[in-house]
Design an enzyme around this catalytic site. Sequence first.
Site, PDB file in Angstrom:
ATOM      1  N   SER A  99       0.806  -1.224   0.000  1.00 12.90           N
ATOM      2  CA  SER A  99       0.000   0.000   0.000  1.00 12.90           C
ATOM      3  C   SER A  99       0.840   1.276   0.000  1.00 12.90           C
ATOM      4  O   SER A  99       1.859   1.373   0.700  1.00 12.90           O
ATOM      5  CB  SER A  99      -0.917   0.011   1.225  1.00 12.90           C
ATOM      6  OG  SER A  99      -1.613   1.242   1.243  1.00 12.90           O
TER       7      SER A  99
ATOM      8  N   LYS B 133     -14.024  -4.382   3.404  1.00 13.38           N
ATOM      9  CA  LYS B 133     -14.856  -3.169   3.285  1.00 13.38           C
ATOM     10  C   LYS B 133     -16.303  -3.401   3.696  1.00 13.38           C
ATOM     11  O   LYS B 133     -16.957  -2.486   4.178  1.00 13.38           O
ATOM     12  CB  LYS B 133     -14.800  -2.635   1.850  1.00 13.38           C
ATOM     13  CG  LYS B 133     -13.468  -2.014   1.550  1.00 13.38           C
ATOM     14  CD  LYS B 133     -13.390  -1.340   0.221  1.00 13.38           C
ATOM     15  CE  LYS B 133     -11.999  -0.745   0.096  1.00 13.38           C
ATOM     16  NZ  LYS B 133     -11.768  -0.047  -1.115  1.00 13.38           N
TER      17      LYS B 133
ATOM     18  N   ASN C  75     -14.549   2.427   3.377  1.00 14.94           N
ATOM     19  CA  ASN C  75     -13.092   2.432   3.221  1.00 14.94           C
ATOM     20  C   ASN C  75     -12.419   3.396   4.187  1.00 14.94           C
ATOM     21  O   ASN C  75     -11.201   3.490   4.224  1.00 14.94           O
ATOM     22  CB  ASN C  75     -12.687   2.743   1.775  1.00 14.94           C
ATOM     23  CG  ASN C  75     -12.779   4.219   1.440  1.00 14.94           C
ATOM     24  OD1 ASN C  75     -13.532   4.964   2.075  1.00 14.94           O
ATOM     25  ND2 ASN C  75     -12.027   4.663   0.458  1.00 14.94           N
TER      26      ASN C  75
ATOM     27  N   GLY D  33     -16.223  -7.152 -11.484  1.00 15.32           N
ATOM     28  CA  GLY D  33     -16.152  -7.232 -10.029  1.00 15.32           C
ATOM     29  C   GLY D  33     -17.400  -6.616  -9.419  1.00 15.32           C
ATOM     30  O   GLY D  33     -18.074  -5.787 -10.064  1.00 15.32           O
TER      31      GLY D  33
ATOM     32  N   ALA E   1     -15.176  -2.105  -3.442  1.00 15.63           N
ATOM     33  CA  ALA E   1     -14.712  -0.989  -4.269  1.00 15.63           C
ATOM     34  C   ALA E   1     -15.569  -0.878  -5.528  1.00 15.63           C
ATOM     35  O   ALA E   1     -15.943   0.235  -5.943  1.00 15.63           O
ATOM     36  CB  ALA E   1     -13.248  -1.190  -4.630  1.00 15.63           C
TER      37      ALA E   1
ATOM     38  N   TYR F   8      -2.813  -1.007  -8.260  1.00 10.25           N
ATOM     39  CA  TYR F   8      -1.672  -0.199  -8.699  1.00 10.25           C
ATOM     40  C   TYR F   8      -0.328  -0.853  -8.391  1.00 10.25           C
ATOM     41  O   TYR F   8       0.716  -0.249  -8.581  1.00 10.25           O
ATOM     42  CB  TYR F   8      -1.736   1.207  -8.096  1.00 10.25           C
ATOM     43  CG  TYR F   8      -1.829   1.209  -6.581  1.00 10.25           C
ATOM     44  CD1 TYR F   8      -0.702   1.045  -5.789  1.00 10.25           C
ATOM     45  CD2 TYR F   8      -3.055   1.365  -5.954  1.00 10.25           C
ATOM     46  CE1 TYR F   8      -0.793   1.041  -4.408  1.00 10.25           C
ATOM     47  CE2 TYR F   8      -3.159   1.353  -4.570  1.00 10.25           C
ATOM     48  CZ  TYR F   8      -2.017   1.190  -3.807  1.00 10.25           C
ATOM     49  OH  TYR F   8      -2.110   1.171  -2.434  1.00 10.25           O
TER      50      TYR F   8
END
Length: 288
Positions: free
Chosen positions: A20, A71, A92, A132, A136, A230
Amino acid sequence: MKIDGQTRLYILIGNPVAHSLSPLLYNAAFAACRMNAIYVACPVEPEHVGEAIEGLRALNIAGVNVTSPHKETVMAYLDQISGEAALVRSVNTIVNRAGKMVGETTDGRGFMADLGERAPSVKPGDSVLLIGAGGAARAVAFALVQNGFHELYIANRTVGRGRFLADILQCSVHEAHCRVIGLGQEELRDALNACRLLVYCLTVDLEPVKAVLQDHASSLVDKVFYDLRYSPAVSETAALFRNRGGIAINGRGMLYHQAISAFELFTEQRAPAEEMLTAYRKAHEREI
Ligand SMILES: NC(=O)c1ccc[n+]([C@@H]2O[C@H](COP(=O)([O-])OP(=O)(O)OC[C@H]3O[C@@H](n4cnc5c(N)ncnc54)[C@H](OP(=O)(O)O)[C@@H]3O)[C@@H](O)[C@H]2O)c1
């Protein structure tokens, strides 16, 4: 950085968390604002989520970010949940308001801000394939339909979870039109052909998606692939999309924008966006 008896502690919970960039962004922000606070990442196994939230109360942790896969599960242990987070069943950000743990979501805002900056050619009205239906994905989908992206294909392994998402979207925004599909190659191919924007909200690279991109007969030059992940900077799936001529974007800018919103919820002060951007760019240069 000074750490003393009054240092406030902010944390990230999820699993995994080692990749992260949140500690880097928030610690840069705390330093810029001369706040006596630090931010660290804590891996939490799914079976320990309840104990972790109790621990926040016991230790008077000032604020928490929540990442995959917690989450939704954290919600059962919080004292209050904001309207948007309750609607999309995804938290989140947890703010400690005088001992009360309040759940919020900033993922949707972060996503829309970054999409606007990095793919300005994508416009409301364009069709979207969302892959998905986790925490998120739900926040991002809600932001998309609220911002005029009304035609949505939702592809998910657990189709029931996809249907649940379609239902909340269509109930909240009446113009929204959602088609729910599984992860079969044929249905993914048809959806890919019909859409301008693909938003990849899975934690893993999936064989059927990769196969569809590998075998795609025509160029993807007019399409945009937004991968919420990412790390690594270019996923296997994003690389395949780029090889076919499409634009592939990773989730680093979304992280930056959602962190700005979360910082402001945590501290009730304006985020030092420039300093956070500098920290973000340094990390970006290291990995690309
Ligand atoms: N850049 C950012 O700021 C940002 C913000 C938020 C999230 N993210 C990233 O987005 C990703 C998703 O996060 P999340 O919080 O939504 O996670 P989540 O709630 O755990 O949802 C995970 C999703 O992945 C699917 N999935 C997991 N393993 C799978 C497998 N083996 N085969 C098929 N599908 C599988 C799940 O499908 P089922 O429903 O069938 O289980 C679900 O749709 C994570 O990588 C996270 O780091 C990035």
